[in-house]
Design an enzyme around this catalytic site. Structure first.
Site, PDB file in Angstrom:
ATOM      1  N   ASP A   1     -58.241  94.710  54.006  1.00 46.15           N
ATOM      2  CA  ASP A   1     -56.836  94.658  53.611  1.00 46.15           C
ATOM      3  C   ASP A   1     -56.673  93.396  52.755  1.00 46.15           C
ATOM      4  O   ASP A   1     -56.723  92.277  53.253  1.00 46.15           O
ATOM      5  CB  ASP A   1     -55.954  94.597  54.867  1.00 46.15           C
ATOM      6  CG  ASP A   1     -54.456  94.604  54.542  1.00 46.15           C
ATOM      7  OD1 ASP A   1     -54.091  94.324  53.376  1.00 46.15           O
ATOM      8  OD2 ASP A   1     -53.650  94.876  55.457  1.00 46.15           O
TER       9      ASP A   1
ATOM     10  N   LYS B   1     -45.963  94.925  48.248  1.00 44.41           N
ATOM     11  CA  LYS B   1     -45.940  93.467  48.195  1.00 44.41           C
ATOM     12  C   LYS B   1     -46.149  92.985  46.750  1.00 44.41           C
ATOM     13  O   LYS B   1     -45.325  93.260  45.911  1.00 44.41           O
ATOM     14  CB  LYS B   1     -46.955  92.900  49.185  1.00 44.41           C
ATOM     15  CG  LYS B   1     -46.870  93.548  50.585  1.00 44.41           C
ATOM     16  CD  LYS B   1     -45.558  93.303  51.306  1.00 44.41           C
ATOM     17  CE  LYS B   1     -45.355  94.195  52.531  1.00 44.41           C
ATOM     18  NZ  LYS B   1     -46.415  94.176  53.524  1.00 44.41           N
TER      19      LYS B   1
ATOM     20  N   TYR C   1     -52.622  92.671  60.885  1.00 42.32           N
ATOM     21  CA  TYR C   1     -51.240  93.005  60.523  1.00 42.32           C
ATOM     22  C   TYR C   1     -50.624  93.839  61.655  1.00 42.32           C
ATOM     23  O   TYR C   1     -51.183  94.867  62.034  1.00 42.32           O
ATOM     24  CB  TYR C   1     -51.218  93.763  59.190  1.00 42.32           C
ATOM     25  CG  TYR C   1     -49.904  94.460  58.932  1.00 42.32           C
ATOM     26  CD1 TYR C   1     -48.751  93.733  58.701  1.00 42.32           C
ATOM     27  CD2 TYR C   1     -49.818  95.847  58.953  1.00 42.32           C
ATOM     28  CE1 TYR C   1     -47.546  94.370  58.497  1.00 42.32           C
ATOM     29  CE2 TYR C   1     -48.616  96.492  58.745  1.00 42.32           C
ATOM     30  CZ  TYR C   1     -47.483  95.748  58.525  1.00 42.32           C
ATOM     31  OH  TYR C   1     -46.282  96.388  58.336  1.00 42.32           O
TER      32      TYR C   1
ATOM     33  N   ARG D   1     -48.025 117.248  44.999  1.00 42.60           N
ATOM     34  CA  ARG D   1     -48.551 116.563  46.194  1.00 42.60           C
ATOM     35  C   ARG D   1     -50.033 116.251  46.015  1.00 42.60           C
ATOM     36  O   ARG D   1     -50.532 115.220  46.448  1.00 42.60           O
ATOM     37  CB  ARG D   1     -48.326 117.395  47.465  1.00 42.60           C
ATOM     38  CG  ARG D   1     -49.096 116.839  48.661  1.00 42.60           C
ATOM     39  CD  ARG D   1     -48.629 117.308  50.037  1.00 42.60           C
ATOM     40  NE  ARG D   1     -48.260 118.693  50.130  1.00 42.60           N
ATOM     41  CZ  ARG D   1     -49.117 119.736  50.070  1.00 42.60           C
ATOM     42  NH1 ARG D   1     -50.410 119.525  49.886  1.00 42.60           N
ATOM     43  NH2 ARG D   1     -48.667 120.961  50.173  1.00 42.60           N
TER      44      ARG D   1
HETATM   45  C1  LIG Z   1     -46.884  94.961  54.537  1.00 41.56           C
HETATM   46  C2  LIG Z   1     -48.302  94.995  54.924  1.00 41.56           C
HETATM   47  C3  LIG Z   1     -48.916  96.189  55.323  1.00 41.56           C
HETATM   48  C4  LIG Z   1     -48.150  97.496  55.478  1.00 41.56           C
HETATM   49  O1  LIG Z   1     -47.642  97.972  54.290  1.00 41.56           O
HETATM   50  P1  LIG Z   1     -46.264  98.820  54.155  1.00 41.56           P
HETATM   51  O2  LIG Z   1     -46.180  99.057  52.692  1.00 41.56           O
HETATM   52  O3  LIG Z   1     -45.170  97.982  54.722  1.00 41.56           O
HETATM   53  O4  LIG Z   1     -46.451 100.081  54.929  1.00 41.56           O
HETATM   54  C5  LIG Z   1     -50.269  96.142  55.623  1.00 41.56           C
HETATM   55  N1  LIG Z   1     -50.976  94.995  55.551  1.00 41.56           N
HETATM   56  C6  LIG Z   1     -50.409  93.826  55.164  1.00 41.56           C
HETATM   57  C7  LIG Z   1     -51.243  92.605  55.109  1.00 41.56           C
HETATM   58  C8  LIG Z   1     -49.058  93.788  54.847  1.00 41.56           C
HETATM   59  O5  LIG Z   1     -48.503  92.628  54.492  1.00 41.56           O
END
Ligand SMILES: *Cc1c(COP(=O)(O)O)cnc(C)c1O
Length: 386
Positions: free
Chosen positions: A185, A210, A114, A62
């Site tokens: 982000d 993503k 988001y 962990r």
């Molecule tokens: C998908 C996404 C998130 C969240 O990520 P997860 O892996 O689904 O928890 C945060 N910011 C953006 C821009 C995203 O597309």
């Protein structure tokens, strides 16, 4: 700079380019069998020596493990940061930042943040943090929202689903002046198309689910810091003690995927540009949001801070939600599903995903442009828009 990947096989040549970093920086091969690529290490616990030390550098999985260490090193190098932390999801990564601030702290976030983070802030942190959701593309209005208890401006660029571009350098001037944190982000850009740290961000966040994962088969998140400081140690504590960590296999998959990330991004960008141009010229389309188009409101900023414009395109179909949904049901190559950044093209009616409080236009379709041949993708839209 000292570096010895692959038991000294790899000698670091400065400054390496993205494609090279992607292939080599995550290879911590310590193998007696001659593996060229790092094996999957599933052990949850690691041996101590006679002095009680951990000669392998890991104690308990962990806290750290070989595959996560490789992923974190790789992400830090790609984003040109000091260090990275990998999480079990993008949401866990973002939440770890929000958790690091004292109750009563004020955060400025984009109005089209988001939606998963918006939900976190409005539910989990409703009683502890103060939030202002504002339009961060109106730079001249941002500073007026900074208050004595403001601790952070959270930027998301390109944004989801309107593909708005925020000027990271301009926001960084404000956060530097007020000595507050700038977090970005950068999920839609991936670590290949923009480097927020070089533009003044303190923390970069990715949903590795993503583009970084890129094959729609792993959920993950990451944070990268410009500097190791008190805030970063707090976040590390939340990662290790809070325990929202990715499994070694998730990390293995991500390191494997990142090796092709720079080339995948080139394909996503060129396909998205071609599809966006095609859609912009179509009679059945009201508007196209793609930062690479000259018609995009922040195209000039996108050109300055990004090396290319990404694989996400949003389109307003002429008519109502019903017309938009007709297109979704007629396309054959675009799977109707949420998420983005995978090799297969996806399409989504965002409003119905986000629910009744959504500010997303009802005729908006969000497209994650995949790596199929773009002629086929355009032909598919051609028949669907008839
Ligand atoms: C998908 C996404 C998130 C969240 O990520 P997860 O892996 O689904 O928890 C945060 N910011 C953006 C821009 C995203 O597309």
């Amino acid at each position: 700079m000292k570096s010895s990947f692959a038991a000294g096989r790899f000698i670091k040549i400065q400054p390496m380019k993205t494609e090279t970093i992607a292939i080599h920086a995550g290879n911590f091969v310590k193998s007696t069998t001659g593996d060229v690529t790092q094996p999957l290490s599933l052990s949850t616990t690691f041996l101590r020596d006679q002095n009680g030390e951990y000669p392998g550098g890991h104690m308990y999985s962990r806290v750290s493990n070989p595959n996560r260490a490789a992923l974190e090193k790789l992400l830090a190098e790609l984003e040109k940061g000091a260090e990275a932390l990998a999480f079990s999801s993008g949401n866990a990564a973002g939440m770890s930042v929000f958790q690091a601030f004292k109750p009563g702290s004020h955060i400025i976030a984009p109005d089209d943040l988001y939606w998963g983070f918006k939900k976190q802030l409005l539910t989990i942190f409703a009683d502890t943090l103060e939030i202002d959701f504002i339009d961060l593309t109106k730079i001249e209005e941002v500073e007026a929202h900074v208050k004595p208890n403001t601790v952070m401006i959270w930027v998301e660029t390109p944004s989801n689903p309107l593909l708005k571009i925020t000027d990271i350098q301009a926001i960084a001037e404000i956060t530097r002046k007020h000595q507050i944190v700038l977090a970005c982000d950068s999920t839609f850009a991936s670590p290949c198309l923009q480097h927020p740290i070089a533009l003044g961000a303190d923390i970069v966040m990715h949903s590795t689910t993503k583009y970084i994962g890129g094959h729609s088969d792993v959920i993950g998140g990451a944070l990268i810091t410009a500097k190791k400081n008190e805030l970063w140690e707090k976040i590390r504590n939340i990662q290790q003690i809070g325990g929202a960590v990715p499994s070694p296999f998730d990390c293995f998959l991500l390191v494997r995927s990142i090796k092709t990330l720079p080339y995948r991004m080139k394909g996503h960008c060129s396909n998205a540009m071609a599809l966006a141009k095609y859609l912009e010229g179509h009679d059945g389309v009201e508007a196209v949001y793609y930062p690479g188009l000259r018609s995009h409101a922040q195209h000039e900023i996108a050109k300055q801070q990004m090396s290319d414009f990404g694989g996400m395109v949003s389109v307003l179909i002429k008519g109502s939600a019903a017309e938009a949904n007709k297109v979704v049901n007629k396309v054959k190559l675009f799977a109707q599903a949420t998420s983005l950044g995978g090799i297969e093209s996806l399409i989504e009616h965002r409003y119905s995903v986000e629910g009744p409080n959504s500010t997303t236009p009802k005729n908006l379709l969000r497209i994650s442009v995949g790596l199929e041949n773009v002629d086929d993708l355009i032909a598919d839209f051609e028949q669907a828009l008839q």
